[in-house]
Design a protein around this motif. Structure first.
Motif, PDB file in Angstrom:
ATOM      1  N   LEU B   5       0.797  -1.227   0.000  1.00  0.00           N
ATOM      2  CA  LEU B   5       0.000   0.000   0.000  1.00  0.00           C
ATOM      3  C   LEU B   5       0.828   1.275   0.000  1.00  0.00           C
ATOM      4  CD1 LEU B   5      -2.595  -1.216   2.639  1.00  0.00           C
ATOM      5  CD2 LEU B   5      -3.054  -0.850   0.215  1.00  0.00           C
ATOM      6  N   SER B   6       2.139   1.139   0.197  1.00  0.00           N
ATOM      7  CA  SER B   6       2.948   2.365   0.254  1.00  0.00           C
ATOM      8  C   SER B   6       4.196   2.262  -0.609  1.00  0.00           C
ATOM      9  CB  SER B   6       3.308   2.692   1.710  1.00  0.00           C
ATOM     10  OG  SER B   6       3.910   1.581   2.340  1.00  0.00           O
ATOM     11  N   ILE B  93      -2.812   7.171   1.187  1.00  0.00           N
ATOM     12  CA  ILE B  93      -2.992   6.513  -0.114  1.00  0.00           C
ATOM     13  C   ILE B  93      -3.533   7.524  -1.129  1.00  0.00           C
ATOM     14  CG2 ILE B  93      -4.297   4.748  -1.372  1.00  0.00           C
ATOM     15  CD1 ILE B  93      -4.299   3.089   1.222  1.00  0.00           C
ATOM     16  N   ALA B 212      -7.374  -0.562  -2.291  1.00  0.00           N
ATOM     17  CA  ALA B 212      -6.012  -0.317  -2.773  1.00  0.00           C
ATOM     18  C   ALA B 212      -5.127  -1.561  -2.652  1.00  0.00           C
ATOM     19  CB  ALA B 212      -5.389   0.861  -2.024  1.00  0.00           C
TER      20      ALA B 212
END
Lengths: 157, 412
Positions: B5-6, B93, B212
């Motif tokens: 997610l990052s 996000i 996501a």
């Protein structure tokens, strides 16, 4: 509301599968434009959207970002939830209150500022936070608050 | 560690479509579109992905609950109403990798057969909503979103819908009501949104971080996703660590990472070398943990076993100087303010909790008030229309139970 706002609202209505979905965006538009939502505008909005007045009022009175009372041209909200208040949010509120000479819910005599405490702004990792109209300020300090208020005063002088 | 997610957030200009594509963005969408929609559903179901908004409902199961008949309009809504105190993960996000959300949502829409979607973002996140609108326009221009996605004949149009300041609109049926232009009051369930959602049509509402996660699952397959985390809590979590830590922020770690490690290693330990007093591990609704209870893994089951919840993964760290009655006061005030007022146990219960806690914190209360708080919490639990009443009761009740001596000291 002026004709421009009216046209904008009529356009909003056509954007959604159901006209009712345009109500919140329409209210937000009036809030942004006038700083609050006047009773006359609620009535007019109910006519434009062909919704009961009570329905429009019910929505308008529910949300904390919509105000039915005239606020200052710069509405300052200080987050007072757990993290912000532990990291100096509480003293920020009293500092601003003293600096502007108004308490929570009040407007300065010149109509420039109003002050309110607010629940979580979603800035817990960057606390404390305040919001002035739609602008968000994080990791805020007394010095930064001073700077923001002075900048507004200078701009509006 | 590989990130789900990052992975893009530290890349310059990470919000732009060009950068996103250069880093493999929208490959998952292409892949998904080449598969039958049922296959996409089964891949996500197999991955074990659970909702990241607080409830932890299995994502694939939510899709499977939709009626089989696909002829009627159905909607996909992304819940970006992030309002749980202590939570600030979804904004990362959207702010830094908006296309990841758009891609995840578009894949989800393809899987469930939705042509229209909304991203309901909290009104206070104005600047973040603007990032999103810009990204959506870019995606539409390049055919990744809109009427004929990548010439596949599939349509999915997303609108950004801004909330107007209401915590309860994060509850999925209140969110739907709000999208219909009403006050955000949760609906009586059943029927659930899968059967009767937005405009009465079948609807799926899912959190930003849940959606996501989907591009990674499609790209790498469910087994790679399951190599993160642990059984029943697969994948990673964006932990938002805040309060009295040296390095507050959002950190992505596998589910099941030790809370102790997150606080002392990842977030750099307690500010000013003070001692830890307590941790609220999953947003303010999560029952508080005492300092000696933090040797725990951050996953759904471990936190339930410890009498709390993983919730949103928003970790509020409180040092030794914090007065728990003060925190309880803030919590009670919050829940009373945010109660939608629809059902009596929550409306009256949270207001009474606030009144009692305020009285105790002002040193004007009695031992009977403390008993009354605990009694009220028992009465609220399980008797409200949505989970907010329970959240208020668990949150405040646990503070009183675990730190009773601090409350008693104020009334003696």
């Amino acid at each position: 509301m002026d004709n421009k706002a009216k046209r904008h609202i009529i356009k909003l209505v056509s954007r959604f599968p159901s006209k009712e979905s345009a109500l919140l965006p329409a209210l937000a538009l009036l809030q942004k434009k006038y700083g609050y939502i006047a009773e006359d505008d609620l009535v007019e909005l109910s006519e434009i959207m062909n919704l009961p007045e009570a329905r429009v009022f019910s929505t308008a009175s529910f949300y904390s970002m919509l105000s039915l009372k005239k606020t200052g041209r710069y509405h300052i909200q200080v987050c007072m939830n757990v993290v912000c208040s532990l990291l100096n949010g509480a003293s920020l509120l009293s500092y601003i209150s003293e600096k502007l000479g108004i308490r929570e819910g009040e407007v300065t005599p010149d109509g420039l500022f109003s002050l309110a405490s607010v629940e979580c702004l979603g800035s817990c990792g960057y606390a404390p936070a305040i919001q002035i109209n739609m602008e968000h300020y994080e990791n805020i300090s007394i010095e930064k608050v001073d700077g923001l208020i002075e900048a507004i005063k200078k701009k509006e002088r | 560690m590989e990130k789900i997610l990052s992975r893009n957030i530290n890349v310059p200009d990470s919000q732009s479509l060009d950068v996103y594509i250069k880093r493999g963005g929208y490959d998952a969408l292409k892949k998904a579109l080449s598969l039958p929609s049922e296959k996409v559903i089964s891949i996500v179901a197999e991955s074990g992905l659970r909702g990241r908004g607080g409830a932890g409902f299995p994502a694939g199961m939510k899709w499977k609950l939709l009626p089989a008949d696909r002829t009627a309009a159905r909607y996909l809504i992304c819940n970006a109403d992030e309002g749980e105190p202590g939570t600030f993960k979804d904004r990362q996000i959207i702010e830094l990798d908006p296309h990841l959300l758009i891609e995840g949502m578009t894949i989800a829409a393809y899987a469930i057969g939705a042509c229209r979607g909304f991203i309901y973002i909290r009104g206070e996140y104005d600047w973040i909503a603007r990032v999103l609108v810009r990204a959506l326009r870019e995606a539409e221009d390049k055919g990744f979103s809109g009427v004929d996605i990548l010439n596949s004949g599939h349509q999915f149009c997303i609108d950004v819908f801004r909330g107007a300041g209401s915590y309860i609109c994060g509850e999925e049926t209140a969110l739907i009501e709000s999208l219909e232009g009403k006050a955000g009051r949760p609906r009586l369930k059943p029927p659930f949104p899968a059967a009767f959602g937005l405009y009465g049509q079948p609807t799926v509402v899912q959190n930003v971080a849940t959606l996501a996660s989907i591009p990674f699952i499609i790209n790498m397959g469910p087994d790679v996703f399951k190599s993160f985390g642990k059984p029943r809590s697969y994948g990673t979590m964006l932990f938002g660590i805040c309060g009295h830590v040296n390095k507050s922020g959002v950190y992505e770690y596998p589910m099941g990472t030790s809370l102790k490690k997150l606080i002392y290693e990842v977030a750099g330990g307690i500010k000013d070398n003070k001692k830890l007093k307590a941790v609220i591990p999953g947003g303010l609704s999560a029952p508080i943990l005492k300092a000696d209870e933090i040797d725990i893994e951050m996953d759904f089951d471990s936190l339930i076993a410890a009498g709390s919840i993983l919730g949103t993964g928003g970790i509020i760290v409180l040092d030794e100087d914090v007065s728990i009655p003060f925190v309880a006061q803030k919590a009670a005030r919050f829940f009373a303010h945010e109660s939608c007022g629809q059902c009596t146990p929550c409306r009256e219960g949270t207001s009474m909790l606030k009144l009692l806690i305020d009285r105790i914190a002002a040193a004007e209360g009695s031992l009977a008030d403390i008993e009354q708080v605990l009694r009220l919490c028992r009465y609220i639990k399980g008797s409200t229309l949505c989970a907010m009443g329970d959240a208020a009761a668990f949150s405040v009740g646990t503070m009183v139970k675990k730190f009773r001596e601090e409350f008693e000291a104020l009334v003696k």
